[in-house]
Design a protein around this motif. Structure first.
Motif, PDB file in Angstrom:
ATOM      1  N   UNK A 298       0.952  -1.141  -0.328  1.00 23.07           N
ATOM      2  CA  UNK A 298       0.032  -0.384  -0.215  1.00 23.07           C
ATOM      3  C   UNK A 298       1.124   0.669  -0.067  1.00 23.07           C
ATOM      4  N   UNK A 299       1.544   1.136   0.933  1.00 23.02           N
ATOM      5  CA  UNK A 299       2.774   2.614   0.586  1.00 23.02           C
ATOM      6  C   UNK A 299       3.458   2.605  -0.248  1.00 23.02           C
ATOM      7  N   UNK A 300       3.767   1.607  -1.172  1.00 21.62           N
ATOM      8  CA  UNK A 300       4.608   1.957  -2.820  1.00 21.62           C
ATOM      9  C   UNK A 300       3.475   2.087  -3.777  1.00 21.62           C
ATOM     10  N   UNK A 301       2.477   1.279  -3.224  1.00 20.45           N
ATOM     11  CA  UNK A 301       1.417   2.104  -4.395  1.00 20.45           C
ATOM     12  C   UNK A 301       1.169   3.631  -4.524  1.00 20.45           C
ATOM     13  N   UNK A 302       1.013   3.812  -2.918  1.00 19.10           N
ATOM     14  CA  UNK A 302       0.817   5.585  -2.961  1.00 19.10           C
ATOM     15  C   UNK A 302       2.326   7.132  -3.306  1.00 19.10           C
ATOM     16  N   UNK A 303       3.480   5.910  -3.396  1.00 18.56           N
ATOM     17  CA  UNK A 303       4.606   6.698  -3.479  1.00 18.56           C
ATOM     18  C   UNK A 303       4.484   6.479  -4.509  1.00 18.56           C
ATOM     19  N   UNK A 304       4.562   5.194  -5.483  1.00 16.79           N
ATOM     20  CA  UNK A 304       4.482   5.052  -7.723  1.00 16.79           C
ATOM     21  C   UNK A 304       3.597   6.469  -7.672  1.00 16.79           C
ATOM     22  N   UNK A 305       2.525   6.563  -7.190  1.00 21.92           N
ATOM     23  CA  UNK A 305       1.651   7.570  -7.593  1.00 21.92           C
ATOM     24  C   UNK A 305       1.962   9.005  -7.354  1.00 21.92           C
ATOM     25  N   UNK A 306       2.337   9.052  -5.895  1.00 21.33           N
ATOM     26  CA  UNK A 306       3.278  10.514  -6.018  1.00 21.33           C
ATOM     27  C   UNK A 306       3.697  10.911  -7.121  1.00 21.33           C
TER      28      UNK A 306
END
Length: 987
Positions: free
Chosen positions: A509-517
């Motif tokens: 979940x943290x990876x997904x948010x960081x990639x989105x940013x």
């Protein structure tokens, strides 16, 4: 009697009379009327009961489903959102506002899975606008007919009902499209010629032509439903089993497709006007022009969700099938995938999303794979026209040899835990780009997660010691690596991943948010990167940052990235000031700061040598734009406004999780007495207070201020984590690798902290690890491999002078033959030295020690890479610039039972000396006091001093003896490699 084989005549009573025929006609007419009534009732019930639709979307949740696809009126979206209480029944609906000039259409598209264009296909949607004129329609795609200008398959739109009641919701629908579609076919054949192949057409989107005149138009959409979906794969048939519509289309084209000739013959045809047939227009570019394509290595994630993270495409691990191609069509995602072994006619009509074939998936494309890649490339170039696509690969070396075989190359950046400096990464990318030149397109590959071996070891350690599973991700180092990669102006960025982002774990979940940013930031500045030219950056003082300068038509983009890094750890410039010293040519330019996804105007301070820009407490990555044209600010603001909302949400959640993990990690370390430092409560408390103060702004939708507050709290959490890491790793600043610490899992390192002390580790079980024996090379002992014999001379020898400990050590030396310097990274690897193998049990904790010193290795990404067979090269420690003896330490966890070896790779030109290599196993029982039995003196052992020693039991003596014998037997069974066959394995 008539024969049974002879035909029998019917009597006159068996023949139908005129009255019976009339009665039959009346009966059929009644049945037809009843049937129409039933169909009408069914249609009305389907319209009144949206739950029965095959597709029903309430359009009440993020992300927006409709997107502006094309227009002839210069339409531009200025706002797209969801209105909580603006729907048909007072619920949530989707809204879009755009401005347009004079024209006829502004097409909003809702993608669906590819389906057959049949009369049974029905769609309806509720819309409301202040202006009448919106029309609903279907977009029909022709997979074998390409547009000469765009290179994409041609499409047409068939329209249905029109919106005529401004100011209130109305339902508009479309159906019965086959007749209108035939008229479109006739018009297209008049444009493209009778040879145009219109077969296997499919509907891939619901369309609303929202154009209602010049100016601003706002449109609300709610409750979309679609019925009569027939999957395209169910309608694609071969041979004579074809539908009547297909036969009619072939008749108009001049015969069946088989009668038109092969694809190769069609590719060379010209129509009556002398134009080349669209079938010959094959897209030659692997990545679209004018943008930075963001690609995710796919691991089963839903493509629509992947697109919501800001990705444009996915890289598959296997050839595409009909399901993934249909999903990609619906999600508007491009696909990069390995080619199938041969063309598959069943998916031929669905190939539009395939942007390129990816060659060499799952293997290392080094100098040994050039010939096989050439054969694969030649085979794919001979495929039918409909299957031809650009070829993409990620070579590990010899880019000059691979460039003629490919259309695009992915240059993978080194693992972040290796500690390669940012300037070295950029220099390596520039060197690769210089080798291939402009012959092929160029992209970069960036890891979106720690190495898989590190992740598996960290999870195994957590499970073994009862610690919580790792849930954090050091995304800032990935962010900085992405920003630095823009200096090479890549056409694409491939984010490598070995696990699905949609697993549901906190880590993913943290990876997904960081990639989105990160994707939003790349998309925001892409217009000023894709056509830019790197130029010398201005000097900077104050906070430790590195600057990249990209120039585009008089506009300069400055990308400043923090150099305060340690492996994958990053520090932002909290409390410090970054000063950018502008020369006189730039002093008069207007400056904007894009860090917070807004065009924030900066005022330079005049100096005697030009001007100075000051940024207090800079973020880990800062974006500054300089331009002599003040109107550039409007373009910057417009580009930033498209991504600011989602970027603010992502950065806020990332900061919240970072501060939470920091607080919990310090509490665990303090409670376990794993840290001898006091917790920086002031930093963590200030970060938490900042987020509390910013929460009203976050809820109110003030994304600009939310970003500012979130990045401040983020910077304080980063500094707190840095201090905690130093307290949990007493071996630093010596080159050390610990899986939990390299991963960023301080909560696991806290429980694993006792292993950082010397107590509890057993003796060295690596035979000849002292390197004192002159005959240490040979089968079952030390071995080495050499490569690049045409570019460098290399040697490995045993020395007796200048050792660290004992009478011997191992020296390796690499010298370039010509004047050209040796490269860095895997391409520059010349020597690999391997230790004897030692067998360990599953779940064993291992510590590897060595003492190394180096001379030379001055080029980027060069040195001595120390690693082991468990962690692999990705977890290796790079040693360079160490003229004095330097201890190197690796902590590892054996997940499976097997052989363990220690490796030393020389990358580039230089010399290294290796001594005192040790491999120890964690034996915690040796720390605990053992009960000592009272010896019984007998006549037989009274004179034996060892047997009578109360400090050594007979059980312990037997154990030591067995251990010695076991080591000798194991050493006798070890198998080493031949010196000439040992090749280093690329990442």
């Amino acid at each position: 009697m008539p024969s049974s084989l002879s035909p029998q005549r019917k009597s006159t009573s068996d023949l139908p009379t005129r009255q019976s025929l009339r009665a039959l006609a009346v009966h059929l007419r009644r049945c037809w009327t009843l049937g129409c009534f039933v169909v009408a009732c069914w249609f009305a019930s389907s319209l009144g009961n949206p739950a029965s639709a095959q597709i029903f979307d309430g359009l009440d949740a993020y992300p927006p489903r409709w997107h502006l696809d094309s227009s002839d009126c210069q339409a531009r979206v200025i706002d797209q959102d969801h209105i909580v209480d603006g729907g048909v029944d007072g619920g949530t609906c989707e809204s879009i506002t755009f401005v347009a000039a004079n024209g006829t259409e502004a097409l909003l598209v809702y993608p669906i899975q590819p389906v057959r264009p049949l009369n049974d296909l029905l769609a309806k949607v509720s819309v409301m606008s202040a202006r009448a004129g919106a029309k609903i329609g279907f977009r029909i795609r022709y997979p074998y007919l390409r547009n000469p200008e765009t290179g994409r398959p041609e499409s047409v739109t068939v329209y249905g009902a029109e919106y005529t009641t401004p100011g209130e919701f109305a339902t508009i629908g479309i159906g019965m499209i086959e007749r209108a579609l035939k008229l479109k076919h006739m018009a297209m054949r008049g444009e493209y010629g009778s040879q145009a192949d219109l077969s296997d057409a499919f509907v891939d989107g619901i369309v609303i032509n929202a154009y209602a005149g010049p100016g601003k138009t706002a449109l609300r959409m709610d409750e979309l439903s679609v019925d009569g979906l027939v999957d395209i794969s169910a309608g694609i048939v071969t041979g004579n089993a074809r539908s009547r519509d297909d036969l009619d289309g072939d008749a108009l084209a001049g015969g069946l497709r088989t009668g038109l000739g092969s694809d190769q013959q069609m590719a060379g045809r010209v129509d009556q006007d002398g134009r080349t047939s669209p079938l010959s227009l094959i897209q030659k570019r692997a990545f679209p022009v004018g943008r930075i394509t963001r690609i995710l290595q796919h691991n089963g994630e839903p493509l629509a969700w992947v697109r919501s993270l800001g990705f444009d495409a996915v890289l598959l691990s296997s050839p595409p099938n009909a399901a993934i191609l249909a999903e990609a069509n619906q999600a508007r995602m491009a696909i990069y995938a390995p080619p199938p072994t041969s063309p598959d006619p069943s998916i031929e009509a669905l190939l539009e999303p395939v942007a390129a074939w990816y060659v060499g998936i799952g293997e290392a494309l080094d100098s040994r794979q050039v010939n096989s890649t050439a054969m694969t490339s030649a085979t794919l170039r001979r495929w039918p026209t409909r299957w031809q696509r650009p070829l993409v690969a990620a070579p590990s070396e010899t880019w000059r040899s691979y460039a003629p075989l490919l259309d695009a190359i992915i240059d993978d950046l080194p693992p972040r835990v290796r500690g390669v400096r940012g300037g070295e990464e950029v220099a390596q990318m520039v060197a690769t780009r210089r080798q291939v030149g402009d012959r092929v397109e160029s992209g970069v590959g960036i890891d979106s997660m720690p190495p898989e071996s590190m992740l598996r070891q960290t999870e195994a350690i957590a499970q073994a010691i009862g610690a919580p599973a790792p849930d954090g991700f050091r995304w800032h180092s990935m962010w900085l690596q992405t920003m630095r990669s823009l200096e090479s102006t890549p056409a694409a960025i491939l984010f490598r991943s070995t696990r699905p982002l949609s697993s549901g774990s906190m880590f993913d979940h943290s990876r997904a948010m960081s990639l989105s940013y990160v994707n939003r930031m790349v998309a925001m500045i892409a217009p000023w990167v894709v056509s830019a030219t790197p130029s010398p950056p201005p000097p900077m003082v104050g906070a430790p940052y590195r600057c990249t300068r990209l120039t585009t038509e008089g506009t300069d983009l400055l990308i400043a990235t923090s150099t305060a890094t340690r492996g994958s750890e990053v520090l932002a410039g909290d409390g410090e000031t970054l000063e950018i010293l502008l020369p006189p040519d730039d002093a008069a330019k207007t400056a904007w700061r894009l860090t917070h996804f807004s065009a924030e105007r900066l005022t330079p301070e005049a100096t005697t040598t030009g001007a100075r820009l000051q940024i207090v407490s800079p973020d880990a990555a800062e974006l500054i734009v300089l331009s002599s044209d003040p109107s550039v600010g409007a373009s910057l603001a417009q580009s930033a406004s498209r991504f600011v909302r989602q970027a603010g949400l992502d950065r806020w959640q990332l900061a919240m999780e970072s501060v939470r993990r920091t607080r919990e990690s310090w509490n665990r370390a303090t409670a376990a007495r794993a840290s001898d430092r006091r917790a920086p409560t002031n930093l963590v408390a200030v970060a938490e207070q900042t987020l509390r103060q910013a929460e009203p702004l976050y809820r109110a939708g003030d994304t600009d201020q939310t970003l500012r507050m979130a990045r401040r709290a983020d910077a304080w959490a980063l500094r707190s984590d840095w201090q905690l890491a130093e307290s949990l790793m007493p071996d630093w600043p010596k080159p050390t690798s610990s899986p939990p610490m390299d991963f960023g899992a301080a909560e696991i390192q806290t429980v694993w902290r006792p292993l950082m002390d010397d107590a509890g580790w057993g003796d060295n079980i690596l035979t000849s690890g002292s390197l004192d024996d002159a005959n240490l090379m040979g089968p079952g002992r030390w071995s080495f491999g050499q490569r690049m014999a045409s570019r460098a001379t290399s040697e490995v020898q045993h020395v007796v002078r200048g050792t660290y400990q004992g009478p011997g050590a191992l020296t390796a030396r690499v010298t370039p033959i010509g004047d050209d310097p040796l490269p860095g990274g895997y391409e520059g690897t010349v020597i690999q030295i391997r230790s004897p193998s030692v067998r360990v049990a599953a779940g064993t904790a291992i510590r590897i020690d060595a003492v190394v010193r180096t001379i030379g290795f001055g080029a980027p990404h060069q040195g001595v890479l120390v690693y082991d067979s468990i962690g692999g090269q990705e977890m290796g420690v790079l040693v360079r610039g160490r003229s004095d003896w330097t201890p190197v330490r690796l902590y590892r966890q054996a997940i499976d039972a097997g052989e363990v070896s220690v490796m030393f790779e020389l990358i580039g030109a230089g010399e290294t000396t290796i001594d005192d290599v040790r491999l120890s196993v964690w034996e915690p029982e040796s720390i605990l006091p053992k009960p000592v039995p009272y010896p019984i003196a007998t006549a037989s052992n009274a004179a034996d001093p060892i047997a009578s020693d109360p400090g050594v039991s007979t059980t312990q003596q037997s154990s030591d003896a067995r251990r010695d014998v076991g080591l000798d037997d194991m050493d006798a069974t070890r198998i080493g490699r031949d010196a000439g066959d040992d090749q280093p394995t690329p990442r």
